[in-house]
Design a protein around this motif. Sequence first.
Motif, PDB file in Angstrom:
ATOM      1  N   ASP A   1      -8.362  33.750 -41.453  1.00  0.00           N
ATOM      2  CA  ASP A   1      -8.335  32.745 -42.510  1.00  0.00           C
ATOM      3  C   ASP A   1      -9.115  31.550 -41.985  1.00  0.00           C
ATOM      4  O   ASP A   1      -8.621  30.808 -41.121  1.00  0.00           O
ATOM      5  CB  ASP A   1      -6.902  32.347 -42.863  1.00  0.00           C
ATOM      6  N   GLY A   2     -10.341  31.377 -42.466  1.00  0.00           N
ATOM      7  CA  GLY A   2     -11.159  30.346 -41.844  1.00  0.00           C
ATOM      8  C   GLY A   2     -12.203  29.719 -42.739  1.00  0.00           C
ATOM      9  O   GLY A   2     -12.588  30.269 -43.776  1.00  0.00           O
ATOM     10  N   LYS A   3     -12.644  28.541 -42.301  1.00  0.00           N
ATOM     11  CA  LYS A   3     -13.720  27.799 -42.948  1.00  0.00           C
ATOM     12  C   LYS A   3     -14.748  27.428 -41.879  1.00  0.00           C
ATOM     13  O   LYS A   3     -14.391  27.090 -40.756  1.00  0.00           O
ATOM     14  CB  LYS A   3     -13.201  26.522 -43.605  1.00  0.00           C
ATOM     15  N   LEU A   4     -16.019  27.474 -42.277  1.00  0.00           N
ATOM     16  CA  LEU A   4     -17.089  27.113 -41.349  1.00  0.00           C
ATOM     17  C   LEU A   4     -18.175  26.363 -42.100  1.00  0.00           C
ATOM     18  O   LEU A   4     -18.593  26.782 -43.180  1.00  0.00           O
ATOM     19  CB  LEU A   4     -17.687  28.365 -40.703  1.00  0.00           C
ATOM     20  N   PHE A   5     -18.629  25.265 -41.515  1.00  0.00           N
ATOM     21  CA  PHE A   5     -19.768  24.529 -42.047  1.00  0.00           C
ATOM     22  C   PHE A   5     -20.755  24.290 -40.910  1.00  0.00           C
ATOM     23  O   PHE A   5     -20.377  23.826 -39.838  1.00  0.00           O
ATOM     24  CB  PHE A   5     -19.337  23.183 -42.643  1.00  0.00           C
ATOM     25  N   MET A   6     -22.022  24.632 -41.161  1.00  0.00           N
ATOM     26  CA  MET A   6     -23.087  24.357 -40.196  1.00  0.00           C
ATOM     27  C   MET A   6     -24.173  23.552 -40.888  1.00  0.00           C
ATOM     28  O   MET A   6     -24.691  23.952 -41.930  1.00  0.00           O
ATOM     29  CB  MET A   6     -23.690  25.657 -39.652  1.00  0.00           C
ATOM     30  N   ALA A   7     -24.526  22.420 -40.291  1.00  0.00           N
ATOM     31  CA  ALA A   7     -25.594  21.608 -40.877  1.00  0.00           C
ATOM     32  C   ALA A   7     -26.924  22.332 -40.826  1.00  0.00           C
ATOM     33  O   ALA A   7     -27.752  22.201 -41.732  1.00  0.00           O
ATOM     34  CB  ALA A   7     -25.691  20.275 -40.144  1.00  0.00           C
ATOM     35  N   SER A   8     -27.129  23.139 -39.773  1.00  0.00           N
ATOM     36  CA  SER A   8     -28.371  23.894 -39.637  1.00  0.00           C
ATOM     37  C   SER A   8     -28.081  25.167 -38.866  1.00  0.00           C
ATOM     38  O   SER A   8     -27.422  25.129 -37.821  1.00  0.00           O
ATOM     39  CB  SER A   8     -29.434  23.065 -38.915  1.00  0.00           C
ATOM     40  N   LEU A   9     -28.593  26.298 -39.382  1.00  0.00           N
ATOM     41  CA  LEU A   9     -28.367  27.592 -38.743  1.00  0.00           C
ATOM     42  C   LEU A   9     -29.683  28.360 -38.736  1.00  0.00           C
ATOM     43  O   LEU A   9     -30.283  28.606 -39.791  1.00  0.00           O
ATOM     44  CB  LEU A   9     -27.300  28.383 -39.497  1.00  0.00           C
ATOM     45  N   GLY A  10     -30.150  28.733 -37.535  1.00  0.00           N
ATOM     46  CA  GLY A  10     -31.424  29.429 -37.407  1.00  0.00           C
ATOM     47  C   GLY A  10     -31.252  30.865 -36.974  1.00  0.00           C
ATOM     48  O   GLY A  10     -30.369  31.193 -36.173  1.00  0.00           O
ATOM     49  N   PHE A  11     -32.128  31.734 -37.523  1.00  0.00           N
ATOM     50  CA  PHE A  11     -32.086  33.156 -37.165  1.00  0.00           C
ATOM     51  C   PHE A  11     -33.436  33.782 -37.481  1.00  0.00           C
ATOM     52  O   PHE A  11     -33.926  33.688 -38.604  1.00  0.00           O
ATOM     53  CB  PHE A  11     -30.982  33.874 -37.941  1.00  0.00           C
ATOM     54  N   LYS A  12     -34.055  34.388 -36.462  1.00  0.00           N
ATOM     55  CA  LYS A  12     -35.323  35.100 -36.630  1.00  0.00           C
ATOM     56  C   LYS A  12     -36.389  34.234 -37.315  1.00  0.00           C
ATOM     57  O   LYS A  12     -37.126  34.687 -38.200  1.00  0.00           O
ATOM     58  CB  LYS A  12     -35.113  36.388 -37.433  1.00  0.00           C
ATOM     59  N   GLY A  13     -36.481  33.002 -36.903  1.00  0.00           N
ATOM     60  CA  GLY A  13     -37.489  32.121 -37.460  1.00  0.00           C
ATOM     61  C   GLY A  13     -37.124  31.506 -38.798  1.00  0.00           C
ATOM     62  O   GLY A  13     -37.882  30.688 -39.334  1.00  0.00           O
ATOM     63  N   MET A  14     -35.983  31.871 -39.360  1.00  0.00           N
ATOM     64  CA  MET A  14     -35.530  31.305 -40.623  1.00  0.00           C
ATOM     65  C   MET A  14     -34.477  30.243 -40.350  1.00  0.00           C
ATOM     66  O   MET A  14     -33.684  30.375 -39.424  1.00  0.00           O
ATOM     67  CB  MET A  14     -34.935  32.401 -41.517  1.00  0.00           C
ATOM     68  N   THR A  15     -34.461  29.201 -41.178  1.00  0.00           N
ATOM     69  CA  THR A  15     -33.501  28.123 -40.999  1.00  0.00           C
ATOM     70  C   THR A  15     -32.777  27.860 -42.312  1.00  0.00           C
ATOM     71  O   THR A  15     -33.408  27.648 -43.347  1.00  0.00           O
ATOM     72  CB  THR A  15     -34.185  26.831 -40.536  1.00  0.00           C
ATOM     73  N   ALA A  16     -31.449  27.896 -42.264  1.00  0.00           N
ATOM     74  CA  ALA A  16     -30.615  27.563 -43.417  1.00  0.00           C
ATOM     75  C   ALA A  16     -29.901  26.253 -43.126  1.00  0.00           C
ATOM     76  O   ALA A  16     -29.505  25.984 -41.984  1.00  0.00           O
ATOM     77  CB  ALA A  16     -29.603  28.674 -43.688  1.00  0.00           C
ATOM     78  N   GLU A  17     -29.733  25.444 -44.162  1.00  0.00           N
ATOM     79  CA  GLU A  17     -29.060  24.157 -44.007  1.00  0.00           C
ATOM     80  C   GLU A  17     -27.832  24.106 -44.913  1.00  0.00           C
ATOM     81  O   GLU A  17     -27.737  24.808 -45.921  1.00  0.00           O
ATOM     82  CB  GLU A  17     -30.020  23.017 -44.345  1.00  0.00           C
ATOM     83  N   ASN A  18     -26.877  23.263 -44.502  1.00  0.00           N
ATOM     84  CA  ASN A  18     -25.639  23.088 -45.273  1.00  0.00           C
ATOM     85  C   ASN A  18     -24.953  24.428 -45.550  1.00  0.00           C
ATOM     86  O   ASN A  18     -24.570  24.740 -46.685  1.00  0.00           O
ATOM     87  CB  ASN A  18     -25.929  22.358 -46.587  1.00  0.00           C
ATOM     88  N   VAL A  19     -24.809  25.207 -44.499  1.00  0.00           N
ATOM     89  CA  VAL A  19     -24.166  26.520 -44.620  1.00  0.00           C
ATOM     90  C   VAL A  19     -22.656  26.324 -44.723  1.00  0.00           C
ATOM     91  O   VAL A  19     -22.031  25.717 -43.848  1.00  0.00           O
ATOM     92  CB  VAL A  19     -24.502  27.408 -43.404  1.00  0.00           C
ATOM     93  N   ASN A  20     -22.087  26.852 -45.795  1.00  0.00           N
ATOM     94  CA  ASN A  20     -20.661  26.670 -46.052  1.00  0.00           C
ATOM     95  C   ASN A  20     -20.032  28.036 -46.327  1.00  0.00           C
ATOM     96  O   ASN A  20     -20.474  28.757 -47.225  1.00  0.00           O
ATOM     97  CB  ASN A  20     -20.463  25.738 -47.255  1.00  0.00           C
ATOM     98  N   MET A  21     -18.988  28.392 -45.552  1.00  0.00           N
ATOM     99  CA  MET A  21     -18.362  29.704 -45.704  1.00  0.00           C
ATOM    100  C   MET A  21     -16.854  29.593 -45.665  1.00  0.00           C
ATOM    101  O   MET A  21     -16.289  28.837 -44.880  1.00  0.00           O
ATOM    102  CB  MET A  21     -18.826  30.659 -44.593  1.00  0.00           C
ATOM    103  N   ARG A  22     -16.204  30.357 -46.519  1.00  0.00           N
ATOM    104  CA  ARG A  22     -14.740  30.495 -46.527  1.00  0.00           C
ATOM    105  C   ARG A  22     -14.435  31.976 -46.507  1.00  0.00           C
ATOM    106  O   ARG A  22     -14.896  32.726 -47.368  1.00  0.00           O
ATOM    107  CB  ARG A  22     -14.159  29.851 -47.793  1.00  0.00           C
TER     108      ARG A  22
ATOM    109  N   MET B   1     -25.666  28.096 -49.074  1.00  0.00           N
ATOM    110  CA  MET B   1     -26.597  27.438 -48.158  1.00  0.00           C
ATOM    111  C   MET B   1     -27.840  27.000 -48.904  1.00  0.00           C
ATOM    112  O   MET B   1     -28.134  27.481 -50.012  1.00  0.00           O
ATOM    113  CB  MET B   1     -26.990  28.392 -47.024  1.00  0.00           C
ATOM    114  N   ASP B   2     -28.563  26.081 -48.301  1.00  0.00           N
ATOM    115  CA  ASP B   2     -29.898  25.707 -48.755  1.00  0.00           C
ATOM    116  C   ASP B   2     -30.889  26.427 -47.856  1.00  0.00           C
ATOM    117  O   ASP B   2     -30.871  26.238 -46.626  1.00  0.00           O
ATOM    118  CB  ASP B   2     -30.112  24.193 -48.654  1.00  0.00           C
ATOM    119  N   ILE B   3     -31.748  27.249 -48.456  1.00  0.00           N
ATOM    120  CA  ILE B   3     -32.663  28.051 -47.654  1.00  0.00           C
ATOM    121  C   ILE B   3     -33.964  28.276 -48.416  1.00  0.00           C
ATOM    122  O   ILE B   3     -33.954  28.430 -49.642  1.00  0.00           O
ATOM    123  CB  ILE B   3     -32.010  29.398 -47.270  1.00  0.00           C
TER     124      ILE B   3
END
Length: 451
Positions: free
Chosen positions: A144-165, A180-182
């Motif tokens: 049971d969790g929540k996660l927020f990342m201001a910036s998340l990078g993977f394989k040269g791609m960058t996502a911002e404002n990543v929000n997960m429940r 996310m914003d991507i």
Amino acid sequence: MAAKNLRAENVFKAPAVTGRITTNTFSPREVAKALNVALPIPNDKALDRLSFKGDVAYSPGSADVSNMQLMLDNTTMTGKFGVPDMSKPAVTFDLRGDSFTVDPYIPPKEKEKSDGEGKPAPSDKKKEDDEILPKEQLKALDVDGKLFMASLGFKGMTAENVNMRVKAKNGDITIDPLSMDIFRGTFDMALTTNMAMDQPPHTLKLGIESLDVAQLLSSFQDNPLVGGLARLDLDISSVGLTMWKMLRGMDGSASMGLKDGYVRGINLSKERIEQAKTGKNVFVPEEEKGARTNIPEMTTNLNIKDGIARTKDILVTTDQSGVKLTGGGLADLAEQTLNLDLKAHLGPLALPLTVQGPFSNPKTGVSASGIAEQVLTSPLDIVNGAADGVGGVLGGISGALSGSGEKKTDDGQQPPKQGEGEESQTKPSQEKSPGEEVKKLFEGFGLKPKN
């Protein structure tokens, strides 16, 4: 390491510990090296710096950390996490991070077993049996969790404002939201499944707005030929543990579109269309690489049943030549094949175009009988006016759909070069009918009409 206001109770029976713990900054990699422990992550910039501070509370069977600050390399995470039941184990968390790049922490892939000639060893498994979802591991999750990342990078791609429940218990899993914003657009997803079932049911809702297609494709290839702002609304359900079964069992609907789109390397301007009668390819030669065809609008709506996506309202417009593409057809998602019947509209004429075959290499063609029907029911002056451009327009569109700048006929052969095959053309002394004139334009672009 420092422990502030650390208290221990019932040390010899049921020990409970509370207090605040703070560590100095140290290198997990150096610690592992000193202990002669090989880390699975070879990147020497990963696991180089770590520090931690937080309020801890431990009792038999459970543990909690609150007011936490964890620094790993260049990432800072704050929040809380806990293990309320260590016997399962169950996990709860509410975390926020500033910036994290996944790539340095991914262990290298193991080499595939080969047949001795460098090729992957053959497998007796059918695609229907190739499971991709680890049912028992997913069923055992208690999260049971929540996660927020201001910036998340993977394989040269960058996502911002990543929000997960995420919530998972007894096989019942819900991820809602994952947003996310991507690629300069927005991504919003909700997913449910139940791994307690023999054939787990799944639902997926996905919304994508204003996603930059060129930026997306740039993550996988250099100088992508297609661009624009994409939109997708998806609402589907399915069952199964394998990709094939999930695709074959898919039901639902989808709506997609592209605005401000373009295809680079293809010139469908009116000037280039005038050159269609000479057989000049609409794909831009080396000296005209900067040219492109704009696609102001592309839309379609899909109805999906048993893994077959059907549409009746494909619409593609171009602004340089005034051509419009409409039609419909189906896509078999499990077998990954297309079967589309389209019409290219230029003035009052609507000439037939087919797109058939695998997703990876669809073939295009035109119908001679369909052309003849349009010609016979249209005034001669209209046909002659439209004939100047139809072949060039359809040649360019079909080339873009097939993903190749080099046109081929339906039998897979290269189209005749300019000047070749002249003996097979209508004799100069015979007057060509409008239908033959249009057919010649198609053949000049490597599109062999089907009788």
